[in-house]
Write a protein that holds these residues in place. Structure first.
Motif, PDB file in Angstrom:
ATOM      1  N   MET A  76       0.861  -1.368  -0.026  1.00 42.96           N
ATOM      2  CA  MET A  76      -0.079   0.029  -0.060  1.00 42.96           C
ATOM      3  C   MET A  76       0.885   1.176   0.031  1.00 42.96           C
ATOM      4  N   ASP A  77       0.491   2.250  -0.762  1.00 36.36           N
ATOM      5  CA  ASP A  77       1.097   3.564  -0.643  1.00 36.36           C
ATOM      6  C   ASP A  77       1.007   4.116   0.651  1.00 36.36           C
ATOM      7  N   SER A  78       2.441   4.351   1.230  1.00 38.75           N
ATOM      8  CA  SER A  78       2.548   4.913   2.659  1.00 38.75           C
ATOM      9  C   SER A  78       2.130   6.195   2.552  1.00 38.75           C
ATOM     10  N   VAL A  79       2.219   7.188   1.696  1.00 37.45           N
ATOM     11  CA  VAL A  79       1.587   8.543   1.795  1.00 37.45           C
ATOM     12  C   VAL A  79       0.165   8.284   1.925  1.00 37.45           C
ATOM     13  N   LEU A  80      -0.789   7.509   1.195  1.00 43.09           N
ATOM     14  CA  LEU A  80      -2.038   7.419   1.303  1.00 43.09           C
ATOM     15  C   LEU A  80      -2.345   6.709   2.585  1.00 43.09           C
ATOM     16  N   ALA A  81      -1.621   5.752   3.019  1.00 41.86           N
ATOM     17  CA  ALA A  81      -2.141   5.048   4.328  1.00 41.86           C
ATOM     18  C   ALA A  81      -1.878   5.992   5.402  1.00 41.86           C
ATOM     19  N   GLY A  82      -0.698   6.729   5.497  1.00 36.93           N
ATOM     20  CA  GLY A  82      -0.350   7.849   6.229  1.00 36.93           C
ATOM     21  C   GLY A  82      -1.818   8.973   6.470  1.00 36.93           C
ATOM     22  N   SER A  83      -2.321   9.240   5.425  1.00 39.50           N
ATOM     23  CA  SER A  83      -3.328  10.240   5.271  1.00 39.50           C
ATOM     24  C   SER A  83      -4.597   9.634   6.090  1.00 39.50           C
ATOM     25  N   VAL A  84      -4.770   8.392   5.722  1.00 38.13           N
ATOM     26  CA  VAL A  84      -5.933   7.518   6.321  1.00 38.13           C
ATOM     27  C   VAL A  84      -5.833   7.652   7.788  1.00 38.13           C
ATOM     28  N   GLU A  85      -4.544   7.429   8.088  1.00 37.01           N
ATOM     29  CA  GLU A  85      -4.258   7.192   9.585  1.00 37.01           C
ATOM     30  C   GLU A  85      -4.450   8.709  10.297  1.00 37.01           C
ATOM     31  N   ASN A 119      -6.153  11.413   9.205  1.00 38.25           N
ATOM     32  CA  ASN A 119      -7.357  11.893   9.045  1.00 38.25           C
ATOM     33  C   ASN A 119      -8.702  11.217   9.239  1.00 38.25           C
ATOM     34  N   GLY A 120      -8.504   9.871   8.947  1.00 36.03           N
ATOM     35  CA  GLY A 120      -9.528   8.863   8.845  1.00 36.03           C
ATOM     36  C   GLY A 120     -10.030   8.788   7.670  1.00 36.03           C
ATOM     37  N   LEU A 176     -15.225  -0.787   1.834  1.00 36.85           N
ATOM     38  CA  LEU A 176     -14.574   0.461   1.957  1.00 36.85           C
ATOM     39  C   LEU A 176     -15.477   1.410   2.871  1.00 36.85           C
ATOM     40  N   ILE A 177     -15.087   2.432   3.623  1.00 35.89           N
ATOM     41  CA  ILE A 177     -15.691   3.364   4.122  1.00 35.89           C
ATOM     42  C   ILE A 177     -15.073   4.612   3.791  1.00 35.89           C
ATOM     43  N   PRO A 178     -15.970   5.587   3.212  1.00 35.93           N
ATOM     44  CA  PRO A 178     -15.060   6.818   2.929  1.00 35.93           C
ATOM     45  C   PRO A 178     -14.563   7.473   3.899  1.00 35.93           C
ATOM     46  N   ASP A 179     -15.043   7.557   5.294  1.00 33.86           N
ATOM     47  CA  ASP A 179     -14.419   8.222   6.241  1.00 33.86           C
ATOM     48  C   ASP A 179     -14.451   7.474   7.475  1.00 33.86           C
ATOM     49  N   LEU A 180     -13.364   6.893   8.066  1.00 35.81           N
ATOM     50  CA  LEU A 180     -13.276   5.795   8.945  1.00 35.81           C
ATOM     51  C   LEU A 180     -13.787   6.655  10.457  1.00 35.81           C
ATOM     52  N   LYS A 181     -13.739   7.912  10.222  1.00 32.70           N
ATOM     53  CA  LYS A 181     -13.985   8.573  11.678  1.00 32.70           C
ATOM     54  C   LYS A 181     -15.730   9.119  11.593  1.00 32.70           C
TER      55      LYS A 181
END
Ligand code: 13P
Ligand code: SF4
Length: 333
Positions: free
Chosen positions: A1-10, A12-13, A97-102
């Motif tokens: 998984m692209d670490s930049v994308l994963a970091g963004s999810v972590e 911001n949710g 998939l959930i658009p926003d985990l928060k």
């Protein structure tokens, strides 16, 4: 998984990446959905654009059924966390998939599993019926799950001498106690949206619109339910507005559902029940975290994904299966 994308999810949710404002998001989402064999499931409380692009819109029971039955490879869940989690519990081989985990839920948050386990210990010989608006941790501590569509039938089908704990919604629980004559022990939880409706303002609205029917979700407080002409799940409320002869409805549930009510009966008048103050509190801030942009990025990069611990998933599935079975026997599904 692209670490930049994963970091963004972590952080911001959700994927906080720029989306070209020139993009036709409806067309792009449609293209991605077909390419990836994905289905978009949405709750009635989602913003109108999301409702319009969804493959299926429904209440919690309908959405759970659809999530269990779909043969799509990816489920995009435009709702809140417990709904996407339920989809994963029911259909573990699919990517959810959930658009926003928060996108959480105040009602679900009002019932932390560790505290609820202690509450259960204080009430031995009780079975636990939990409203689907709860975490997998609470589901795993429950015997039967219910939704607003089947709560009454499920409780009525239990033996009269069966002692019951009902969690987490005290308002739905009190309503079910009233209509069934039971005396379930209630967890003290509530939904921030349904608790905020003002009985006084609704009474004034009813004076101004004497022919209007007040329709209410059972998550509302007793004082509002006592004034209601009809009480039901979101799907039941929607159907009522189409089948009832009245021309005006005061709607005491999250205001997002007015989109489908107006589409289903364009000549009728719908008034969102007013909250206790001047804020937009009849909109769920959790549901409204989802946007068309987030649906697009989530489908494109397949992030955020709902991942569950397998042991918890299996434990949480049992009471949902029981609900489905009891709903079949009751002829609800
Ligand atoms: P239903 O759509 O199942 O009636 O639930 C309402 C709700 O509050 C969902 O969060
Ligand atoms: Fe939770 Fe209430 Fe929002 Fe539904 S409307 S998701 S119960 S906070």
């Amino acid at each position: 998984m692209d670490s930049v994308l994963a970091g963004s999810v972590e952080k911001n949710g959700y994927l906080d990446i720029e989306v070209d404002p020139q993009l036709d998001l409806f067309a792009e989402i449609d293209k991605l959905r077909k390419e990836k064999k994905a289905i978009i499931l949405a709750h009635y409380y989602q913003e109108p654009d999301i409702q319009d692009i969804a493959d299926y819109i429904g209440d919690s029971l309908g959405l759970a059924q659809k999530a269990a039955d779909t043969d799509a490879e990816i489920i995009v869940f435009a709702g809140v966390h417990f709904m996407a989690e339920t989809a994963k519990i029911l259909n573990p081989t699919k990517k959810v998939l959930i658009p926003d985990l928060k996108a959480g839920c105040s009602l679900s948050d009002s019932c932390p599993p560790a505290l609820f386990a202690k509450f259960k210990e204080k009430h031995p010989n009780h079975i636990v019926v939990s409203y689907i608006n709860c975490s997998a941790g609470i589901k795993a501590l429950s015997d039967i799950i219910c939704t607003s569509s089947n709560a009454r039938a499920i409780v009525e089908s239990l033996p009269l001498d069966q002692k019951i704990i009902f969690a987490p919604d005290k308002n739905l629980g009190a309503y079910i106690n009233k209509v069934t004559g039971r005396n379930m022990v209630l967890w003290n939880g509530a939904c921030m949206v349904h608790e905020i409706f003002s009985q006084q303002k609704i009474a004034k609205l009813k004076e101004r619109h004497p022919d209007a029917k007040l329709i209410a979700h059972p998550e509302c407080e007793e004082s509002v339910l006592a004034m209601a002409d009809f009480i039901g799940s979101t799907t039941a409320l929607l159907k009522y507005t189409q089948s009832d002869d009245s021309n005006t409805f005061i709607v005491a549930t999250e205001a997002g559902i007015l989109h489908k009510m107006i589409a289903g009966a364009p000549d009728k008048t719908f008034i969102a029940a007013p909250p206790d103050n001047s804020c937009a509190c009849n909109e769920c801030p959790h549901m409204k975290r989802n946007t068309l942009e987030k649906i697009y990025t989530c489908l494109k990069y397949e992030l955020p994904e709902l991942i569950m611990d397998e042991e918890l998933r299996i434990a949480a599935r049992k009471p949902i299966d029981r609900m489905m079975e009891m709903s079949r026997v009751a002829g609800i599904i």
